[in-house]
Design an enzyme around this catalytic site. Sequence first.
Site, PDB file in Angstrom:
ATOM      1  N   ILE A 671       6.065 -12.428  42.479  1.00 18.46           N
ATOM      2  CA  ILE A 671       6.988 -11.304  42.300  1.00 18.46           C
ATOM      3  C   ILE A 671       6.755 -10.229  43.345  1.00 18.46           C
ATOM      4  O   ILE A 671       7.505  -9.269  43.434  1.00 18.46           O
ATOM      5  CB  ILE A 671       6.891 -10.679  40.891  1.00 18.46           C
ATOM      6  CG1 ILE A 671       5.441 -10.356  40.538  1.00 18.46           C
ATOM      7  CG2 ILE A 671       7.522 -11.577  39.849  1.00 18.46           C
ATOM      8  CD1 ILE A 671       5.310  -9.541  39.273  1.00 18.46           C
ATOM      9  N   GLY A 672       5.698 -10.377  44.118  1.00 16.22           N
ATOM     10  CA  GLY A 672       5.477  -9.364  45.141  1.00 16.22           C
ATOM     11  C   GLY A 672       4.494  -9.863  46.175  1.00 16.22           C
ATOM     12  O   GLY A 672       3.608 -10.662  45.884  1.00 16.22           O
ATOM     13  N   GLY A 674       2.015  -8.177  48.844  1.00 10.96           N
ATOM     14  CA  GLY A 674       1.491  -6.909  49.340  1.00 10.96           C
ATOM     15  C   GLY A 674       0.497  -7.150  50.432  1.00 10.96           C
ATOM     16  O   GLY A 674       0.136  -8.294  50.728  1.00 10.96           O
ATOM     17  N   GLY A 675       0.065  -6.055  51.048  1.00  9.52           N
ATOM     18  CA  GLY A 675      -0.915  -6.160  52.099  1.00  9.52           C
ATOM     19  C   GLY A 675      -2.194  -6.822  51.609  1.00  9.52           C
ATOM     20  O   GLY A 675      -2.852  -7.551  52.340  1.00  9.52           O
ATOM     21  N   GLY A 677      -2.535  -8.927  48.970  1.00  8.50           N
ATOM     22  CA  GLY A 677      -2.414 -10.226  48.321  1.00  8.50           C
ATOM     23  C   GLY A 677      -1.115 -10.366  47.565  1.00  8.50           C
ATOM     24  O   GLY A 677      -0.401  -9.392  47.360  1.00  8.50           O
ATOM     25  N   VAL A 679       1.373 -11.107  44.341  1.00  8.19           N
ATOM     26  CA  VAL A 679       1.357 -10.797  42.918  1.00  8.19           C
ATOM     27  C   VAL A 679       2.225 -11.824  42.213  1.00  8.19           C
ATOM     28  O   VAL A 679       3.315 -12.153  42.676  1.00  8.19           O
ATOM     29  CB  VAL A 679       1.905  -9.380  42.648  1.00  8.19           C
ATOM     30  CG1 VAL A 679       1.781  -9.046  41.172  1.00  8.19           C
ATOM     31  CG2 VAL A 679       1.150  -8.368  43.478  1.00  8.19           C
ATOM     32  N   ASP A 807      -3.485   4.410  48.575  1.00  5.56           N
ATOM     33  CA  ASP A 807      -2.205   3.802  48.938  1.00  5.56           C
ATOM     34  C   ASP A 807      -1.126   4.242  47.941  1.00  5.56           C
ATOM     35  O   ASP A 807      -0.402   3.423  47.391  1.00  5.56           O
ATOM     36  CB  ASP A 807      -2.334   2.280  49.001  1.00  5.56           C
ATOM     37  CG  ASP A 807      -1.208   1.651  49.811  1.00  5.56           C
ATOM     38  OD1 ASP A 807      -0.432   2.406  50.436  1.00  5.56           O
ATOM     39  OD2 ASP A 807      -1.102   0.412  49.821  1.00  5.56           O
TER      40      ASP A 807
END
Length: 972
Positions: A671-672, A674-675, A677, A679, A807
């Site tokens: 579902i995502g 990111g920098g 890792g 998700v 962040d």
Amino acid sequence: MLVATIFRRNLQFLCLLFFLSSAGAAAANELQTLLSIKSALHESNTKVFDSWESTNPMCNFSGITCDSNNAVIEIELSRQNLTGSIPLDSICRLKSLETLSLGFNFLFGPVTDELNMCVSLRYLDLGNNFFSGSFPAIPLLSGLIYLHANRSGFSGTFPWDSLENMTNLIVLSLGDNPFDRTPFPSAILKLTKLKWLYLSNCSIEGKIPDGIGNLVELMNLELAQNYITGEIPVGISRLRNLWQLELYQNELIGKLPTGLGSLSSLEYFDASNNHLTGNLSEVRSLRQLVSLQVFKNEFYGEIPPELGEFEKLVNFSIYKNRLSGELPEKLGSWSAFHFIDASENYFTGRIPPDMCKKGTMKKLLILQNNFTGQIPATYANCKSLTRFRVSKNLLSGEVPGGIWGLPNAELIDIAENNLEGPITSDIGNAKSLSSLLLAKNRFTGELPSDISKASALVSIDLSYNQFTGNIPTTIGELKQLNSLQLQANKLSGLIPDSLGSCDSITDINMAHNFLTGQIPASLGSLPTLNYLNLSWNELSGSIPGSLSSLSLSLLDLSSNQLIGRIPESLSIEAYNDSFAGNNGLCSDKIRKFHPCLSEAGTSRHLRTVLFCFMVGFIVILLIAGFFCIKKMRKTEHGVSLKEDSWNVKPYHVLSFTEDEILDSIKQENIIGKGGSGHVYRVALENGIELAVKHIWHSNNTGNWKKIRSTTPMLANCGIRSREFEAEIQTLSSIRHINVVKLYCSITSEDSSLLVYEYMPNGSLWDRLHTCRKLALDWDTRYEIAVGAAKGLEYLHHGCDRPVIHRDVKSSNILLDEDLKPRIADFGLAKIVQENSKKESSTQIIAGTHGYIAPEYGYTNKVNEKSDLYSFGVVLMELVTGKRPVESEFGENKDIVDWVYGKLKSKGSVLSIVDSSIPQVQKEDAIKVLKIAILCTARVPALRPSMRTVVQMLEEAGPCQLVGIIVGKDGQK
Ligand SMILES: *[C@@H]1O[C@H](CO)[C@@H](O)[C@H](O)[C@H]1NC(C)=O
Ligand SMILES: *[C@@H]1O[C@H](CO)[C@@H](O)[C@H](O)[C@H]1NC(C)=O
Ligand SMILES: *[C@@H]1O[C@H](CO)[C@@H](O)[C@H](O)[C@H]1NC(C)=O
């Protein structure tokens, strides 16, 4: 002769022919013109143009009126959803056009000086559109009688000189435009036919000239929300026709001018929010007043007793002054009275009894004065009342029973008086009641069980009274209940088990009563409970283990008679003093308590606890063993997540197995990205959803190149570090309603899985900027700002040591099903960095472009203040609806530069507020923007702390304590 006659006749005929054909040609031209107007506005979502077909007679087009020569004289297309830029080149070809009415549309772009060619115009309405640029000079339109250009996005300087010769002007409406600051335009003082002058909220500064008194025809004068200084000029008293005078929210000083009282037609007077002083005696002869609002000034002295005889008065708002004396007995008794707000003055005497005589009163607000006597029984029948606030006075006696059951009352606030007697069972009729605030009185008696029928209750505060008896078991029926404050009473008996059914509750305070029995285990199932104070009672038995599943920011069970083991998961630093004063409690973790195992003659209870603990331990061992021997399964990367031994660290009560998690780590569940890792969404068999973040620590096999490329921030780290474990441990002990819960981590040699609660509504970024965009209204945005601020405040100030997020950004603010925010990925940057320390060559950037504090450029040292900067950027996103970096900001400029560039005038500041936020709330949005500006100060030391930010945000709230501002609508 004959020839001559024939010739003359022919000439006449020819002339006639010529005349007819030229009229025909003109009509044909006008038809073409109208059709080109239609095509210029073809994107409009409207049916009005359906009749605009060349086959129809032009004068029958909807919105078009012609004169007897079939020339177009009127275009009436207001409120037609028109969009596009205004085709003035076509419109002004209609030489006879007298009326051009385009108000309340979605027209945009500039209005050019082609407008000047519409020389016959008498009525021009361009108001309530979305134009840009400045209003063109229109010296040729001197025939104008009506000019509306209010609330249309015009900026720059208005061409005031153009008004000079418009001596027929009757209506001039230019307010609610972000013009540059300007002194009161003197050209207006010559427009002596003006009846209607609307110049609110358009950056007028300096004084109101005394010459305003020349405009003797004026019925409406609105100059509110400007930067007007000085006194209200005496000249104003010459405006004998004035019906409405709006001066609120300026910087006016001095007294009400002598002679104001001679404005005998005045019905609406609002001078609120200025620095006016003196008394209100000028008001005594304004007998026609319907609405009198002078709140937030420095008026003192008594209310003229004549106000009690004003027969039209329905709105009366005078809060936050220094007024004293008594309110006139008959105030509001004549007409359909609507509201009074006399709060925060020095009034004494009794509450006028007849303000609801006509049964129309909505709000009675007189808090923070010195009113005495009883609450008049007349209000017990005032079924129209929605807010009844009389707190912080000296009222005494019993509350008339009907008050408890007012069917439309949303708020009953009678706290901090000397009121006594019971809450009667009438309360069951209070179907609209959401807040019942009775704290600090002398109420007695038992709480009626009918309170559960007031099913809209959100907040109950009965603290600091003398209520006795049991807490009604029906309390569990209050499904909306959010806060229950019962502390410091004389309540006894058990805490009802049913409290566990109040699914919305976040705060429970029952401290300082005589409650007995056990703490109901059902409290552990309250999903949003954040504050639980049961201290200073006579509670006995053990602490239910179920409380471990709560994420509480405060837990206080101190000074009771609790026994047995303090549940392991509650033995954390944040709850250190939560259990004091219970001699029967034991703990192996908290030193202040005697250890449980060594105790001789272990009680039956303790044995049970011990048994459960052992069983749990064995189960974990078995599971761990199971993983060690389990065979690998392929994942998306062609590498099994299960080939290593996994070390499970649960931090909350878990209701899933690691298998379930590991099986779900596959491509289709992403579902995502990111920098740090990917998700994954994990749907458990029991219906619960989790979010799992997969962080790789290593790239020691060739297979993983692909992964490396998507996780550039990660560098080599052969063995997972002890710091990593410690950090995860800290993060998982964080419990706050605005912080995403970390359930556990599952780690192997090469990677870690962090198991979080799943937020169905995605992130704030999604909701503001992507195709999943939602129309977030201002109230929701404000709640998100406050919630997110509280989450960060907790991270910075609520833990053993500050947890710096590093962040903060809108994509790390997740939204739950009620759009309440939770901070995600807190502290992760640190973990990732910790993991890669040994690879010193890899410079790890914590943060995201557009959110990174400027100091990061010259020092790698980040502290809390860097989070503040990033949070300021998030606030700017909320207010403006823009992304932190957009091309419209200009090269190398981000949202902070852009906002700072707009600070030169109130108008330009207002213009950057998201256009979907309604005008009335823009001021509220600006308050939040001001906080954003403090947060983004270049020098870190100048930024406020998160704690201060929370306070400031709360003060900037849209629902001020007592503020009522009746709709000030610029749309005339
Ligand atoms: C304008 O658009 C709205 C929303 O599509 C619609 O409900 C309304 O009827 C339209 N008004 C006119 C005059 O076409
Ligand atoms: C107003 O009229 C006067 C006299 O006709 C003229 O001199 C002046 O230029 C006009 N002002 C504007 C703004 O057109
Ligand atoms: C109420 O009266 C007390 C005692 O006279 C005084 O100290 C206090 O300031 C008054 N408060 C208000 C709000 O008028």
